[in-house]
Design an enzyme around this catalytic site. Structure first.
Site, short mmCIF file in Angstrom:
data_model
loop_
_atom_site.label_atom_id
_atom_site.label_comp_id
_atom_site.label_asym_id
_atom_site.label_seq_id
_atom_site.Cartn_x
_atom_site.Cartn_y
_atom_site.Cartn_z
N ASP A 109 0.95 -1.24 -0.07
CA ASP A 109 0.13 0.04 0.01
C ASP A 109 0.79 1.28 0.07
O ASP A 109 2.10 1.11 0.43
CB ASP A 109 -0.93 -0.01 1.28
CG ASP A 109 -2.13 0.86 1.27
OD1 ASP A 109 -2.17 1.42 0.06
OD2 ASP A 109 -2.72 0.92 2.22
N HIS A 143 2.55 3.65 -8.88
CA HIS A 143 2.48 2.21 -9.08
C HIS A 143 3.56 1.58 -9.75
O HIS A 143 3.99 0.58 -9.81
CB HIS A 143 1.14 1.93 -10.11
CG HIS A 143 -0.02 2.46 -9.52
ND1 HIS A 143 -0.41 2.24 -8.06
CD2 HIS A 143 -1.38 3.07 -9.76
CE1 HIS A 143 -1.66 2.37 -7.75
NE2 HIS A 143 -2.16 3.11 -8.66
N LEU A 181 11.58 -20.38 -4.32
CA LEU A 181 10.35 -19.48 -3.55
C LEU A 181 9.04 -19.66 -4.68
O LEU A 181 9.12 -19.51 -6.00
CB LEU A 181 10.86 -17.95 -3.85
CG LEU A 181 9.96 -17.01 -3.25
CD1 LEU A 181 9.96 -17.01 -1.78
CD2 LEU A 181 10.31 -15.54 -3.78
C1 V07 Z 1 1.13 -3.94 -9.39
C2 V07 Z 1 2.84 -2.78 -8.25
C3 V07 Z 1 3.12 -3.29 -7.32
C4 V07 Z 1 2.43 -2.16 -6.07
C5 V07 Z 1 1.06 -2.65 -5.89
C6 V07 Z 1 0.11 -2.07 -7.10
C7 V07 Z 1 0.55 -1.64 -8.36
C8 V07 Z 1 3.41 -6.50 -10.06
C9 V07 Z 1 2.23 -7.10 -10.69
C10 V07 Z 1 2.12 -8.25 -11.15
C11 V07 Z 1 0.91 -9.26 -11.01
C12 V07 Z 1 0.83 -10.57 -11.73
C13 V07 Z 1 2.17 -10.98 -12.26
C14 V07 Z 1 3.20 -10.47 -12.31
C15 V07 Z 1 3.35 -9.13 -11.74
C16 V07 Z 1 1.26 -6.04 -10.53
C17 V07 Z 1 -0.78 -5.26 -10.59
C18 V07 Z 1 -0.22 -3.98 -9.99
C19 V07 Z 1 -2.19 -5.16 -11.20
F1 V07 Z 1 2.01 -12.48 -12.46
N1 V07 Z 1 3.17 -5.44 -9.66
N2 V07 Z 1 1.76 -5.11 -9.92
N3 V07 Z 1 -0.09 -6.10 -10.75
N4 V07 Z 1 1.53 -2.85 -9.07
#
Ligand code: V07
Length: 254
Positions: free
Chosen positions: A34, A51, A145
């Site tokens: 967050d 983000h 992991l």
């Molecule tokens: C998102 C970056 C991290 C902070 C929180 C919100 C924004 C990595 C992924 C992701 C998801 C699935 C996957 C590989 C990477 C991601 C969303 C948002 C929607 F298989 N960061 N991140 N997906 N943020």
């Protein structure tokens, strides 16, 4: 003022000079990442910049967790409530899995990391799913992991779906109410196959669960920090683990 007090209180319990006990590292750590929007606002940048910055933090935390021999890491990337955000922000977020994996998948593969996802996939854009499934498939045989992304995840939604499915099986006589117990329910959640998290971390100063893994976190230790996710570093993860170990030690003493 309160902010500074809270930080100091944490530092006091953190004991930076105490080394991590490698024989008592939490097996499963779950993180609510967050504070990305808040980080951007503080810098006068658009939320999406937060983000993007938050995404850049992930590889370091994965590497650190891997080094410490954490076995499971669950990251809350997108909640079922996040659809209420402006469409431009949602569209941007849905591109992040691809962006992350384009850059990180080769490294995850080299490091023997196994990617999993947990959430309602039925409403995710195909471009997002394609990237995620490719990562899940190409790391399926890895034994290191387990990196579990909660993507369009909501705990109540998860539980409602499970109950619905169980109801249907009872109706068709393939399941008897007498067979329902904690083990059966645990195996039917989206986290099936993962042990319950030992430690929950939430960044950015909010002290609540926000519909995250309600069943699975029943016995977990919670660690909250004011640090915003884009500022979260290896040393913050270490501090969370040290605090976890001190609490565990205290329990052992009673
Ligand atoms: C998102 C970056 C991290 C902070 C929180 C919100 C924004 C990595 C992924 C992701 C998801 C699935 C996957 C590989 C990477 C991601 C969303 C948002 C929607 F298989 N960061 N991140 N997906 N943020």
């Amino acid at each position: 003022m309160f902010d500074r007090f809270f930080q100091q209180a944490e530092e006091r319990s953190g004991d930076n000079d105490v080394p991590i006990d490698t024989s008592n590292v939490p097996k499963h750590i779950a993180i609510i990442m967050d504070g990305n929007g808040r980080w951007a606002k503080k810098k006068g940048l658009p939320r999406i910049a937060g983000h993007r910055e938050g995404m850049k933090v992930i590889h370091r935390i994965v590497e650190k967790a891997n080094d410490l021999q954490v076995k499971y890491l669950t990251l809350y990337a997108f909640s079922t409530e996040n659809w209420k955000r402006p469409k431009t922000e949602v569209d941007f977020l849905m591109k992040l899995p691809e962006q992350f994996l384009d850059k990180e998948l080769p490294k995850l593969k080299r490091n023997n990391v196994k990617v999993r996802i947990m959430g309602d996939e039925s409403v995710l854009p195909v471009h997002t799913l394609r990237a995620v499934h490719k990562a899940v498939d190409e790391t399926a045989a890895n034994t290191g992991l387990i990196l579990n992304f909660a993507l369009n995840y909501g705990s109540r939604h998860e539980i409602v779906n499970m109950v619905k499915q169980i109801g249907e099986e009872i109706e068709s006589n393939t399941l008897s109410p007498a067979d329902i117990n904690e083990k059966l329910l645990t195996e039917r959640l989206l986290s099936s196959g993962l042990p319950d998290p030992d430690l929950l971390i939430r960044t950015s100063g909010e002290i609540r669960l926000s519909n995250f893994m309600l069943w699975q976190l029943a016995y977990s230790e919670f660690w909250f920090t004011n640090v915003l996710w884009p500022d979260f570093g290896e040393e913050d993860l270490e501090e969370a683990i040290r605090t976890y170990q001190q609490r565990k030690r205290r329990y052992g003493g009673i």
